[in-house]
Design an enzyme around this catalytic site. Structure first.
Site, mmCIF file in Angstrom:
data_model
loop_
_atom_site.group_PDB
_atom_site.id
_atom_site.type_symbol
_atom_site.label_atom_id
_atom_site.label_comp_id
_atom_site.label_asym_id
_atom_site.label_seq_id
_atom_site.Cartn_x
_atom_site.Cartn_y
_atom_site.Cartn_z
ATOM 1 N N LYS A 250 1.861 -3.813 3.406
ATOM 2 C CA LYS A 250 2.293 -2.455 3.041
ATOM 3 C C LYS A 250 3.499 -2.520 2.121
ATOM 4 C CE LYS A 250 4.104 1.893 4.690
ATOM 5 N NZ LYS A 250 3.137 2.750 4.074
ATOM 6 N N ASP A 347 -7.191 6.697 3.985
ATOM 7 C CA ASP A 347 -7.836 5.596 3.263
ATOM 8 C C ASP A 347 -9.066 5.084 4.026
ATOM 9 O OD1 ASP A 347 -8.118 3.975 1.062
ATOM 10 O OD2 ASP A 347 -6.763 2.420 1.769
#
Length: 535
Positions: A250, A347
């Site tokens: 991330k 997502d």
């Protein structure tokens, strides 16, 4: 991961190793800095913790402060003048150990001390046993597969019950390196708070260790999703909950002072998600502006790799595919409606659906997820998602909602049934959306020609339902898409889906009577029609 202290305190071992670990240096000459098993009643220290000698638990100012509320057993791999190569220590609110010794163990024959080099690259076992009545804690090391030594390496009196507020605590591993690169692997762990810890599966662990050693011979071949829980790089700080194996990446937010705290707060909330169709989020780590999310290992990989045969497989049978679709729907329903907050995943795609040992679907990769309370609207944010799965209104307005997740799920349904990517190029090299391709086939009366040709045996009614429902969920108008509750009812056949014509999917919100048409189509009717076409 919150735990509760039992009547007799904590039992991390009870004759069973806390874990099997493997540490190695990066150049054969030195290693820094090590890892620690840590307990704390709070996670407040994380945002200000430093790497290097502080192992991601304290910093230069807070080290030794009683407010830290941190207990740790450290395995220090840095060369130290006092302990030559390495040492093991018991730490309370400080990285200056209350008790420490050179790494090693006392053999069963005459209790002779045999030293161990933590950074040797060889697997070792660690035991941490705590008596909640006498407050005595014992720490032992031994080579892999050997029994727990009768004489512990370290023994100290530490009152953990008074340190851990309200008898509730977090348990995990913290690891860091400094200028020298080293790799720290936690191969397995056993943990119990009220009695003897469960035995480790040494057969499975031995296979993992062999994989680690094989990959160590060629570092360039280590994949992004690895079979070991913690891999640290230079000046990297890691804090994870036990049994972490699958690593996801991330990027940090632009505002790191406010952004980091917001991110940690969301991770703490997401860590409480519990559902059979979600990959369990177990922890995170950070390195400067880069953040890593850590979760369970899914041995069968991601849905897209299996669906498209990237691992030498020939796709999936329909029974598995339909069960996977229902699993994703169940997980999304939990996120949208059945948890204490609304979780927008943002997502949903086949590469973020992982498969467990029994090929059950588990939604993973929550690094883009956003939370809001039930009954409130999601706040606009920057555009996030993957091309081919992004709903039209999300691209226009940048507002992620339940409906945008449903849109992506609709694309996934079609992808699973058709065995095609969301966007593919035709013979002229022009991109073609999967949704338009399926809809065109339906309009031509040959919708079943879109079914994955590798599927030989499938239930016609289920395939037709998936194709129709996939188009409905990926409708260009958000209000036309059903909720995940209704989607799940359709898939479980608790509610029949009314007849829909291809022309319905060409309607827009500006068409007269659109809202009434939507309500009539999504209401529960007496029958479900069959799509026309065949192959």
């Amino acid at each position: 991961m919150s735990n509760t202290i039992g009547e007799n305190g904590l039992s991390f071992g009870g004759g069973i190793p806390l874990g099997v670990l493997q540490l190695e240096d990066g150049n054969g000459r030195g290693s820094a800095h090590g890892l620690a098993f840590a307990l704390s009643s709070t996670m407040d220290f994380v945002s200000n913790a430093h790497p290097g000698p502080y192992l991601g638990l304290t910093n230069i100012k807070s080290n030794g402060n009683g407010s830290n509320q941190v207990f740790a057993v450290e395995l220090d791999t840095i060369k130290n003048p006092q302990f030559a190569d390495n040492h093991v220590g018991i730490d309370v609110n400080s990285m200056v150990s209350v008790n420490s010794n050179t790494a090693g163990y006392y053999t069963s024959n005459a209790g002779k001390f045999s030293p161990l080099r933590l950074a040797s690259g060889e697997p070792m076992q660690v035991w941490v046993d705590y008596d909640g009545i006498s407050y005595n804690i014992n720490v032992s090391l031994a080579p892999y597969l050997e029994h727990e030594p009768r004489r512990p390496l370290l023994s100290s009196s530490v009152n953990l019950t008074s340190m851990l507020v309200n008898n509730s605590f977090y348990a995990g591993f913290s690891s860091s390196t400094g200028l020298l690169i080293s790799r720290h692997y936690i191969i397995g762990r056993s943990f119990n708070t009220t009695g003897k810890a469960r035995s480790l599966n040494y057969t499975a662990l031995s296979q993992v260790i062999e994989n680690v050693k094989r990959k160590a011979r060629n570092r360039s071949l280590i994949p992004r999703a690895i079979l070991v829980p913690v891999v640290t790089l230079a000046a990297l700080t890691v804090l994870v909950i036990p049994a972490v194996i699958y690593v996801l990446r991330k990027k940090a937010r632009e505002d790191v002072k406010a952004g980091m705290k917001e991110f940690i707060a969301e991770i703490m909330i997401l860590g409480h998600l519990r559902h059979r169709n979600l990959v369990q989020l177990l922890g995170y780590s950070r390195h400067k502006s880069e953040l890593l999310l850590v979760s369970d290992c899914m041995p069968n990989g991601s849905l897209d790799r299996v669906l498209y045969g990237q691992d030498g497989q020939a796709g999936l049978d329909w029974v598995y595919r339909f069960n996977i679709i229902k699993g994703i729907a169940s997980g999304l329903f939990y996120l949208h409606e059945d948890w204490e907050k609304v979780v927008i995943h943002r997502d949903i795609k086949t590469s973020n659906v992982l498969l467990d040992t029994e090929m059950n679907a588990r939604i993973g990769d929550f690094d883009l997820a956003r939370l809001h309370n039930h009954g409130t609207d999601a706040q606009p944010t920057h555009l996030a998602g993957t091309r081919g799965y992004i709903a039209p209104e999300l691209a226009r307005l940048g507002r992620a909602t339940k409906a945008t997740d449903v849109f992506a799920f609709g694309v996934v349904m079609l992808e699973v049934a058709c065995g095609r990517h969301p966007i593919e190029r035709n013979n002229s090299g022009e991109p073609v959306l999967l949704t338009y391709w399926v809809l065109h086939a339906w309009e031509s009366g040959a919708v079943l020609t879109t079914v994955d040709p590798r599927l030989e045996d499938y239930i016609l009614e289920e395939v037709e339902l998936v194709l129709k429902l996939g188009l409905l969920c990926s409708h260009s108008v958000a209000s036309a898409r059903p909720s995940m509750r209704l989607v799940l009812q359709y898939l479980e056949k608790d509610a029949p889906l009314r007849d829909l014509q291809p022309s319905f999917f060409n309607l827009t919100s500006r068409d007269e009577g659109f809202d009434q048409y939507i309500l009539s189509c999504l209401s529960i009717g007496p029958t479900m029609s069959v799509l026309s076409g065949g192959r």
